[in-house]
Design a protein around this motif. Structure first.
Motif, PDB file in Angstrom:
ATOM      1  N   THR A 144       0.874  -1.164   0.000  1.00 18.63           N
ATOM      2  CA  THR A 144       0.000   0.000   0.000  1.00 18.63           C
ATOM      3  C   THR A 144       0.911   1.213   0.000  1.00 18.63           C
ATOM      4  OG1 THR A 144      -1.648  -1.209   1.273  1.00 18.63           O
ATOM      5  CG2 THR A 144      -1.863   1.195   1.210  1.00 18.63           C
ATOM      6  N   PRO A 145       0.883   2.023  -1.057  1.00 16.67           N
ATOM      7  CA  PRO A 145       1.818   3.154  -1.134  1.00 16.67           C
ATOM      8  C   PRO A 145       1.778   4.033   0.107  1.00 16.67           C
ATOM      9  CG  PRO A 145       0.637   2.893  -3.192  1.00 16.67           C
ATOM     10  CD  PRO A 145      -0.001   1.946  -2.206  1.00 16.67           C
ATOM     11  N   GLY A 146       2.956   4.329   0.639  1.00 23.93           N
ATOM     12  CA  GLY A 146       3.072   5.208   1.787  1.00 23.93           C
ATOM     13  C   GLY A 146       2.981   4.526   3.135  1.00 23.93           C
ATOM     14  N   PHE A 147       2.775   3.211   3.169  1.00 25.03           N
ATOM     15  CA  PHE A 147       2.611   2.504   4.436  1.00 25.03           C
ATOM     16  C   PHE A 147       3.628   1.391   4.591  1.00 25.03           C
ATOM     17  CE2 PHE A 147      -1.596   4.278   3.708  1.00 25.03           C
ATOM     18  CZ  PHE A 147      -1.852   4.849   4.933  1.00 25.03           C
ATOM     19  N   VAL A 148       4.132   1.239   5.783  1.00 22.16           N
ATOM     20  CA  VAL A 148       4.982   0.111   6.154  1.00 22.16           C
ATOM     21  C   VAL A 148       4.149  -0.716   7.108  1.00 22.16           C
ATOM     22  CG1 VAL A 148       7.107  -0.614   7.270  1.00 22.16           C
ATOM     23  CG2 VAL A 148       7.081   1.455   5.879  1.00 22.16           C
ATOM     24  N   ASN A 149       3.811  -1.922   6.698  1.00 22.41           N
ATOM     25  CA  ASN A 149       2.853  -2.739   7.441  1.00 22.41           C
ATOM     26  C   ASN A 149       3.524  -3.797   8.299  1.00 22.41           C
ATOM     27  OD1 ASN A 149       0.705  -1.409   6.169  1.00 22.41           O
ATOM     28  ND2 ASN A 149       1.041  -2.632   4.355  1.00 22.41           N
ATOM     29  N   GLU A 150       4.283  -3.365   9.271  1.00 24.03           N
ATOM     30  CA  GLU A 150       4.928  -4.319  10.160  1.00 24.03           C
ATOM     31  C   GLU A 150       3.918  -4.831  11.180  1.00 24.03           C
ATOM     32  OE1 GLU A 150       8.556  -2.864  11.757  1.00 24.03           O
ATOM     33  OE2 GLU A 150       9.229  -2.088   9.836  1.00 24.03           O
ATOM     34  N   PRO A 151       4.159  -6.023  11.751  1.00 31.58           N
ATOM     35  CA  PRO A 151       3.251  -6.540  12.772  1.00 31.58           C
ATOM     36  C   PRO A 151       3.020  -5.527  13.891  1.00 31.58           C
ATOM     37  CG  PRO A 151       4.780  -8.239  12.125  1.00 31.58           C
ATOM     38  CD  PRO A 151       5.228  -6.965  11.438  1.00 31.58           C
ATOM     39  N   GLY A 152       1.763  -5.375  14.268  1.00 34.12           N
ATOM     40  CA  GLY A 152       1.407  -4.445  15.334  1.00 34.12           C
ATOM     41  C   GLY A 152       1.163  -3.017  14.855  1.00 34.12           C
ATOM     42  N   SER A 153       1.474  -2.734  13.587  1.00 36.78           N
ATOM     43  CA  SER A 153       1.289  -1.388  13.048  1.00 36.78           C
ATOM     44  C   SER A 153      -0.196  -1.046  12.969  1.00 36.78           C
ATOM     45  CB  SER A 153       1.903  -1.289  11.653  1.00 36.78           C
ATOM     46  OG  SER A 153       1.565  -0.072  11.047  1.00 36.78           O
ATOM     47  N   LEU A 195      -7.937 -14.788  11.876  1.00 37.81           N
ATOM     48  CA  LEU A 195      -6.847 -15.707  12.198  1.00 37.81           C
ATOM     49  C   LEU A 195      -5.762 -15.395  11.187  1.00 37.81           C
ATOM     50  CD1 LEU A 195      -5.677 -18.098  13.806  1.00 37.81           C
ATOM     51  CD2 LEU A 195      -6.708 -19.613  12.107  1.00 37.81           C
ATOM     52  N   SER A 196      -4.613 -14.966  11.665  1.00 32.92           N
ATOM     53  CA  SER A 196      -3.553 -14.552  10.745  1.00 32.92           C
ATOM     54  C   SER A 196      -3.155 -15.697   9.824  1.00 32.92           C
ATOM     55  CB  SER A 196      -2.327 -14.066  11.515  1.00 32.92           C
ATOM     56  OG  SER A 196      -1.603 -15.161  12.030  1.00 32.92           O
ATOM     57  N   THR A 197      -2.677 -15.333   8.650  1.00 37.65           N
ATOM     58  CA  THR A 197      -2.211 -16.327   7.690  1.00 37.65           C
ATOM     59  C   THR A 197      -1.065 -17.136   8.288  1.00 37.65           C
ATOM     60  OG1 THR A 197      -2.780 -14.792   5.925  1.00 37.65           O
ATOM     61  CG2 THR A 197      -1.352 -16.616   5.327  1.00 37.65           C
ATOM     62  N   ALA A 198      -0.190 -16.464   9.036  1.00 42.44           N
ATOM     63  CA  ALA A 198       0.950 -17.160   9.644  1.00 42.44           C
ATOM     64  C   ALA A 198       0.481 -18.223  10.633  1.00 42.44           C
ATOM     65  CB  ALA A 198       1.869 -16.152  10.337  1.00 42.44           C
ATOM     66  N   CYS A 199      -0.442 -17.859  11.525  1.00 36.86           N
ATOM     67  CA  CYS A 199      -0.924 -18.828  12.525  1.00 36.86           C
ATOM     68  C   CYS A 199      -1.772 -19.921  11.872  1.00 36.86           C
ATOM     69  CB  CYS A 199      -1.699 -18.117  13.626  1.00 36.86           C
ATOM     70  SG  CYS A 199      -0.634 -17.183  14.743  1.00 36.86           S
ATOM     71  N   PHE A 254      -6.373  -3.865   9.134  1.00 34.05           N
ATOM     72  CA  PHE A 254      -7.454  -2.942   8.793  1.00 34.05           C
ATOM     73  C   PHE A 254      -8.480  -2.781   9.911  1.00 34.05           C
ATOM     74  CE2 PHE A 254      -6.149  -4.655   4.576  1.00 34.05           C
ATOM     75  CZ  PHE A 254      -5.547  -3.496   4.118  1.00 34.05           C
ATOM     76  N   THR A 255      -8.800  -3.899  10.604  1.00 34.01           N
ATOM     77  CA  THR A 255      -9.862  -3.845  11.614  1.00 34.01           C
ATOM     78  C   THR A 255      -9.341  -3.835  13.042  1.00 34.01           C
ATOM     79  OG1 THR A 255     -10.088  -6.249  11.781  1.00 34.01           O
ATOM     80  CG2 THR A 255     -11.394  -5.134  10.067  1.00 34.01           C
ATOM     81  N   GLY A 256      -8.100  -4.235  13.238  1.00 32.49           N
ATOM     82  CA  GLY A 256      -7.542  -4.300  14.585  1.00 32.49           C
ATOM     83  C   GLY A 256      -7.953  -5.549  15.337  1.00 32.49           C
ATOM     84  N   ALA A 257      -8.759  -6.429  14.701  1.00 27.09           N
ATOM     85  CA  ALA A 257      -9.206  -7.657  15.359  1.00 27.09           C
ATOM     86  C   ALA A 257      -7.993  -8.496  15.744  1.00 27.09           C
ATOM     87  CB  ALA A 257     -10.123  -8.450  14.433  1.00 27.09           C
ATOM     88  N   PRO A 258      -7.943  -8.981  17.002  1.00 29.25           N
ATOM     89  CA  PRO A 258      -6.784  -9.769  17.444  1.00 29.25           C
ATOM     90  C   PRO A 258      -6.809 -11.182  16.871  1.00 29.25           C
ATOM     91  CG  PRO A 258      -8.418  -9.672  19.179  1.00 29.25           C
ATOM     92  CD  PRO A 258      -8.921  -8.787  18.067  1.00 29.25           C
ATOM     93  N   CYS A 259      -5.643 -11.718  16.631  1.00 31.41           N
ATOM     94  CA  CYS A 259      -5.526 -13.116  16.217  1.00 31.41           C
ATOM     95  C   CYS A 259      -5.795 -13.960  17.475  1.00 31.41           C
ATOM     96  CB  CYS A 259      -4.127 -13.397  15.677  1.00 31.41           C
ATOM     97  SG  CYS A 259      -3.872 -15.129  15.223  1.00 31.41           S
ATOM     98  N   PRO A 260      -6.770 -14.880  17.418  1.00 30.69           N
ATOM     99  CA  PRO A 260      -7.128 -15.651  18.615  1.00 30.69           C
ATOM    100  C   PRO A 260      -6.263 -16.887  18.854  1.00 30.69           C
ATOM    101  CG  PRO A 260      -8.577 -16.238  16.821  1.00 30.69           C
ATOM    102  CD  PRO A 260      -7.662 -15.165  16.307  1.00 30.69           C
ATOM    103  N   CYS A 261      -5.230 -17.080  18.085  1.00 28.78           N
ATOM    104  CA  CYS A 261      -4.407 -18.293  18.215  1.00 28.78           C
ATOM    105  C   CYS A 261      -3.854 -18.393  19.636  1.00 28.78           C
ATOM    106  CB  CYS A 261      -3.270 -18.258  17.197  1.00 28.78           C
ATOM    107  SG  CYS A 261      -2.302 -19.773  17.168  1.00 28.78           S
ATOM    108  N   THR A 262      -3.868 -19.591  20.174  1.00 30.53           N
ATOM    109  CA  THR A 262      -3.404 -19.817  21.542  1.00 30.53           C
ATOM    110  C   THR A 262      -1.893 -19.618  21.685  1.00 30.53           C
ATOM    111  OG1 THR A 262      -3.205 -22.184  21.112  1.00 30.53           O
ATOM    112  CG2 THR A 262      -5.266 -21.401  22.091  1.00 30.53           C
ATOM    113  N   CYS A 263      -1.162 -19.525  20.585  1.00 35.31           N
ATOM    114  CA  CYS A 263       0.289 -19.320  20.667  1.00 35.31           C
ATOM    115  C   CYS A 263       0.623 -17.957  21.268  1.00 35.31           C
ATOM    116  CB  CYS A 263       0.934 -19.465  19.290  1.00 35.31           C
ATOM    117  SG  CYS A 263       0.721 -18.048  18.200  1.00 35.31           S
ATOM    118  N   HIS A 264      -0.329 -17.038  21.258  1.00 35.22           N
ATOM    119  CA  HIS A 264      -0.073 -15.686  21.760  1.00 35.22           C
ATOM    120  C   HIS A 264      -0.276 -15.566  23.275  1.00 35.22           C
ATOM    121  CE1 HIS A 264       0.200 -14.650  17.626  1.00 35.22           C
ATOM    122  NE2 HIS A 264      -1.056 -14.914  17.390  1.00 35.22           N
TER     123      HIS A 264
END
Length: 144
Positions: free
Chosen positions: A67-76, A95-99, A130-140
């Protein structure tokens, strides 16, 4: 690698130096495979992936991202939708793609499945960008 061939990584290391260090760790990983050593292989790959991620982040902060102008690091929160939009929509579970991928890798009957799953979990964004919804994976370490 001998002591006189140390690679020092600092916060300001260039992307090319980070990638060089990542490649050296992958070479060490391959040497361990050749010797039949299983311990520490996932750790080496994890650090190599982390260095590659750092190199990508350094490059993206200096130039365009998806997305032009944005750096989308985790937690951003740079792309979080305004509160009035979030209030007007039904925010789906996230549920994040990674989890999601890690949960599929964990039960696989392949070498280093647990190590790869751990690396994937470590790459989770933690929240939908975009929504701020937390990833519910138990690894966190938090309840779903």
């Amino acid at each position: 690698m001998t002591d006189d061939n140390k690679i020092v990584i600092r916060e300001r290391s260039t992307p090319s130096k980070l990638r060089y260090a990542s490649q050296k760790l992958i070479e060490m990983h391959d040497q361990l495979i050749d010797r039949g050593v299983d311990k520490q292989r996932a750790t080496l790959i994890g650090i190599a992936l982390h260095l590659e991620s750092m190199a990508q982040a350094a490059e993206s902060s200096a130039g365009p991202n998806l997305t032009p102008g944005f750096v989308n690091e985790p937690g951003s929160t740079s792309e979080l939708l305004p509160a009035e939009i979030l209030a007007a929509i039904d925010v789906p579970p996230y549920l994040s793609t990674a989890c999601d991928t890690a949960l599929r890798v964990e039960p696989a009957d392949v070498p280093d499945a647990t190590g790869w799953a751990r690396l994937l979990h470590a790459r989770c964004r933690l929240n939908n960008k975009f929504t701020g919804a937390p990833c519910p994976c138990t690894c966190h370490g938090r309840e779903a």
